[in-house]
Design an enzyme around this catalytic site. Sequence first.
Site, PDB file in Angstrom:
ATOM      1  N   SER A   1      33.224  39.084  33.444  1.00  0.00           N
ATOM      2  CA  SER A   1      34.251  38.506  34.321  1.00  0.00           C
ATOM      3  C   SER A   1      33.889  37.145  34.888  1.00  0.00           C
ATOM      4  O   SER A   1      34.760  36.399  35.320  1.00  0.00           O
ATOM      5  CB  SER A   1      34.563  39.467  35.474  1.00  0.00           C
ATOM      6  OG  SER A   1      33.409  39.700  36.257  1.00  0.00           O
TER       7      SER A   1
ATOM      8  N   GLU B   1      41.755  34.723  50.384  1.00  0.00           N
ATOM      9  CA  GLU B   1      40.510  35.312  50.855  1.00  0.00           C
ATOM     10  C   GLU B   1      39.528  35.241  49.695  1.00  0.00           C
ATOM     11  O   GLU B   1      39.921  35.141  48.535  1.00  0.00           O
ATOM     12  CB  GLU B   1      40.720  36.758  51.294  1.00  0.00           C
ATOM     13  CG  GLU B   1      40.656  37.802  50.195  1.00  0.00           C
ATOM     14  CD  GLU B   1      41.700  37.655  49.094  1.00  0.00           C
ATOM     15  OE1 GLU B   1      41.388  37.999  47.940  1.00  0.00           O
ATOM     16  OE2 GLU B   1      42.828  37.181  49.378  1.00  0.00           O
TER      17      GLU B   1
ATOM     18  N   LYS C   1      39.213  34.854  37.803  1.00  0.00           N
ATOM     19  CA  LYS C   1      40.067  34.640  38.973  1.00  0.00           C
ATOM     20  C   LYS C   1      41.093  33.535  38.758  1.00  0.00           C
ATOM     21  O   LYS C   1      42.179  33.554  39.354  1.00  0.00           O
ATOM     22  CB  LYS C   1      39.208  34.320  40.198  1.00  0.00           C
ATOM     23  CG  LYS C   1      38.307  35.450  40.670  1.00  0.00           C
ATOM     24  CD  LYS C   1      39.107  36.622  41.198  1.00  0.00           C
ATOM     25  CE  LYS C   1      38.200  37.675  41.840  1.00  0.00           C
ATOM     26  NZ  LYS C   1      38.974  38.828  42.360  1.00  0.00           N
TER      27      LYS C   1
END
Length: 385
Positions: free
Chosen positions: A366, A110, A88
Amino acid sequence: MRTPTRKGRFGEYGGRWVPESLVPACLEVADAFEKAWVDPGFRDQLQTMLVRHVGRPTPVTPAERLSAELGVTVALKREDLTHTGSHKINNAVGQALLAKRMGKRRLIAETGAGMHGVATATAGALLDLPVTVFMGEQDVERQSHNVFRMRYLGAEVVPVRTGSRTLKDATSEAMRHWVSSTEEAHYCLGSVVGPHPYPWMVREFQRVIGDEACEQHMTVPDYVVACVGGGSNAAGTFAGFAGTSARLVGVEAIGGSGATFGQAGVLHGSRSLFLQDEHGQIREAHSIAAGLDYPGVGPEHAHLRDLGRARYVAVDDEAAVAAAAQLARTEGIIPALESAHALAWVAEAAGTPDLPAGSTVLLTLSGRGDKDITTLIARSEESRA
């Protein structure tokens, strides 16, 4: 995986399905990103931050003991080793730099699992941009570790108590907040969903994953596998291999399997594939992994599915938990439960026609599993009871 049309379409999916009041803001973001992405100065600044603050490039690690157990050769693209612990941060840093370039004074985000919230809070701290993060109340409870991290980094965390109180509702609330603050704030959307240009822009900020992995892997792998919620880590990974012979596999949670079982519809500003009831209403999603607790998938993934370029499959909570334990036992790596879904499919499919023995697999890890330890403890206690 090319640039979408001027209207933000990937085939029949995508677009900009937003209230009239948000159209100017979306156009502003699209114009700013298009200019920034061809500006060597912006790209150099982004690359410098990715090296200095994120820790890029991340390695590709051979999973030798896991490979021996499964009968396929698995290599892991280690996004869990980035600063903040997930992919991210790549997108958050890119959008924060873009917000600065646009003259915005704060960031809105969010989050589901909390990793995008932590990444945005980190980027905001680096660039002196106040951050407001919307997070479903259920996710606030099950990801308290990340809630603390966000607040410790100076972000305001706003619990969302409507609907299922998860990622879908946090996204809806963040977009509503953006409507009233477009002049001063940039909405740092965390996945390849939402109105144009977000699905394209987030994919481009995340394509560093696939581009690096393609250069690092000695030969083109037979299979490239990644978990899919909205689908940002998968889109970034697939972007590096879409022009190769590798088979692309996106793995969803069975309770949030928009690409696997969804139908065309509109949610959060774009047309894509979503879980719906017989009346066309969006169904609530469920996953043990908060980052996969989303009822749809990004529009480019829907397009790749229709083209047959990528295959999408779904696994359940139990398989994901078992896969996380297997990776911990064999490789000394505790993965995020999101990534564990991709691992679970590899474990289930290995040695079958879906993933023949002897195949080579590149799997994007991830994120790391620190955030999920409480969930894993609870599952372990339940299994012993």
